[in-house]
Design a protein around this motif. Structure first.
Motif, PDB file in Angstrom:
ATOM      1  N   ALA A  54       0.844  -1.184   0.000  1.00 30.96           N
ATOM      2  CA  ALA A  54       0.000   0.000   0.000  1.00 30.96           C
ATOM      3  C   ALA A  54       0.883   1.239   0.000  1.00 30.96           C
ATOM      4  O   ALA A  54       2.065   1.191   0.287  1.00 30.96           O
ATOM      5  CB  ALA A  54      -0.909  -0.002   1.230  1.00 30.96           C
ATOM      6  N   ALA A  55       0.263   2.385  -0.347  1.00 32.89           N
ATOM      7  CA  ALA A  55       1.034   3.607  -0.546  1.00 32.89           C
ATOM      8  C   ALA A  55       1.969   3.887   0.616  1.00 32.89           C
ATOM      9  O   ALA A  55       1.589   3.873   1.768  1.00 32.89           O
ATOM     10  CB  ALA A  55       0.084   4.781  -0.732  1.00 32.89           C
ATOM     11  N   LEU A 256       0.847   9.676  -7.096  1.00 36.47           N
ATOM     12  CA  LEU A 256       2.186   9.115  -7.258  1.00 36.47           C
ATOM     13  C   LEU A 256       3.137   9.591  -6.169  1.00 36.47           C
ATOM     14  O   LEU A 256       4.202   8.998  -5.962  1.00 36.47           O
ATOM     15  CB  LEU A 256       2.780   9.503  -8.624  1.00 36.47           C
ATOM     16  N   LEU A 257       2.751  10.645  -5.465  1.00 39.39           N
ATOM     17  CA  LEU A 257       3.663  11.323  -4.542  1.00 39.39           C
ATOM     18  C   LEU A 257       4.283  10.414  -3.476  1.00 39.39           C
ATOM     19  O   LEU A 257       5.481  10.536  -3.189  1.00 39.39           O
ATOM     20  CB  LEU A 257       2.937  12.494  -3.889  1.00 39.39           C
ATOM     21  N   PRO A 258       3.538   9.465  -2.872  1.00 41.60           N
ATOM     22  CA  PRO A 258       4.163   8.615  -1.850  1.00 41.60           C
ATOM     23  C   PRO A 258       5.307   7.747  -2.365  1.00 41.60           C
ATOM     24  O   PRO A 258       6.103   7.235  -1.574  1.00 41.60           O
ATOM     25  CB  PRO A 258       2.995   7.736  -1.359  1.00 41.60           C
ATOM     26  N   GLY A 282      -2.029  17.645  -9.926  1.00 41.92           N
ATOM     27  CA  GLY A 282      -0.740  17.551  -9.249  1.00 41.92           C
ATOM     28  C   GLY A 282      -0.388  18.712  -8.345  1.00 41.92           C
ATOM     29  O   GLY A 282       0.793  18.995  -8.149  1.00 41.92           O
ATOM     30  N   SER A 283      -1.370  19.379  -7.746  1.00 45.26           N
ATOM     31  CA  SER A 283      -1.077  20.563  -6.929  1.00 45.26           C
ATOM     32  C   SER A 283      -0.167  20.226  -5.747  1.00 45.26           C
ATOM     33  O   SER A 283       0.764  20.976  -5.424  1.00 45.26           O
ATOM     34  CB  SER A 283      -2.368  21.208  -6.438  1.00 45.26           C
ATOM     35  N   LYS A 284      -0.415  19.095  -5.096  1.00 41.90           N
ATOM     36  CA  LYS A 284       0.431  18.702  -3.957  1.00 41.90           C
ATOM     37  C   LYS A 284       1.832  18.341  -4.427  1.00 41.90           C
ATOM     38  O   LYS A 284       2.827  18.656  -3.761  1.00 41.90           O
ATOM     39  CB  LYS A 284      -0.194  17.523  -3.215  1.00 41.90           C
TER      40      LYS A 284
END
Length: 355
Positions: A54-55, A256-258, A282-284
């Protein structure tokens, strides 16, 4: 006739119901082990698993001392799909025994083995790779310059296709996250990753990226798989192609960030007219990752109606549009600033650079 008069029949039916219930929960209702894909292959089906994948629970690949994921073979490329609001790993995806065409790609970082499509299904990209071992050479010069400008830069590859950009970055020793929704691409890319022993450098996301999480279909010409486009399921588009029955779950770029274990990045995006939607989610990511450059084809984007919104959105993130070449005729790499007011006249390829 009543069941009370036939106790053996009652027992038989009860046992049968228990067995059917067990099979249902074992193979269909379980979220930890379900078949993924439309075929069963010689080496067995590939499976989606949950739990430690998991992420956020994959090993941090930016640290060589963090070690491999102990629950999976360290020789197996990580392929993830979005299921039940999280990422799940697809087991054995890269273990299939399909026979694909293979070539040597002469990347600016060095030669890499690369699996490609039959040229009748990919008349441009695979054909060029098979004949010359190169693809978008001037673009790769600029891309390579971005990567080598800072040893901490990794690659976010949106629309990875066969992985030419990702394999180049991995050959240079950089970390890569790559996303693509087409099984035909992922299977070949996956084999290329393993053949070059880049498993510790590249994470593959088997999905499409957009501005919301939803199901989409695809459309495109039969002989140009690299030109396949996202098509909304309720769309009445009459574009020709053999992909309209294929559906994919879209995710946000922020999802995708994690798995991005580098703080600086170059984004290469090639999603055939869906660039605005892909980057909009994709703001974060843009607030967290120091994205130095975004490279994209502009020829399709400018015709979508979203071009002004895309330019303005990226301006808000601190980017300014530039050419990749002095001109399309002499193809000499150099960045000249572009005027947003005349975006319809911009060249085939552009890049957005941090101001």
């Amino acid at each position: 006739m009543t069941f009370a008069r036939h106790p053996r029949r009652v027992v038989y039916i009860a046992v049968l119901l228990v067995g059917v219930t067990f099979l249902y929960f074992r193979y269909f209702a379980s979220g930890n082990r379900i078949l993924y894909g439309s075929r069963v292959h010689a080496k067995g089906s590939y499976l989606i698993t949950s739990g430690d994948t998991a992420a956020g629970h994959l090993p941090d690949r930016s640290n060589k001392d963090s070690g491999p994921d102990q629950t999976h073979s360290e020789n197996e490329t990580v392929v993830l799909v979005w299921k039940d609001e999280t990422w799940k790993r697809v087991e054995h995806f890269c273990s299939r025994d399909d026979k694909f065409d293979r070539t040597i790609f002469h990347s600016p970082a060095g030669n890499v083995s690369m699996y490609i499509h039959d040229v009748k299904n990919d008349m441009y990209v695979s054909n060029e790779l098979k004949k010359h071992g190169t693809w978008e050479t001037p673009n790769f010069k600029v891309f390579f310059d971005h990567l080598t400008s800072d040893p901490e830069i990794g690659l976010i590859d949106l629309g990875g296709q066969l992985g030419s950009y990702a394999l180049t970055a991995a050959k240079l020793g950089r970390q890569v996250v790559s996303i693509d929704p087409l099984e035909q691409n992922i299977l070949r890319f996956c084999k290329s990753v393993q053949e070059n022993n880049f498993q510790d450098k590249i994470t593959i996301f088997y999905s499409a990226v957009s501005d919301s999480r939803r199901k989409v279909s695809f459309t495109g010409p039969n002989n140009h798989i690299a030109a396949v486009k996202v098509q909304e399921i309720d769309s009445k588009s009459n574009l020709a192609g053999s992909y309209s029955k294929f559906m994919s779950q879209t995710v946000l770029l922020d999802d995708l960030l994690p798995y991005i274990h580098f703080k600086k990045a170059v984004i290469k995006i090639d999603v055939e007219s869906h660039e605005y939607q892909a980057l909009r989610g994709g703001s974060k990511l843009f607030a967290t990752i120091d994205v130095r450059a975004i490279m994209m084809e502009w020829v399709n984007v400018k015709m979508t109606g979203f071009a002004p919104a895309l330019i303005e959105m990226l301006r808000g993130y601190g980017f300014k549009p530039y050419t990749v070449y002095i001109s399309d005729n002499n193809r000499i790499p150099r960045a000249n600033s572009l005027n947003p007011a005349v975006y319809m006249g911009w060249p085939f390829d552009v890049q957005f650079l941090k101001m």
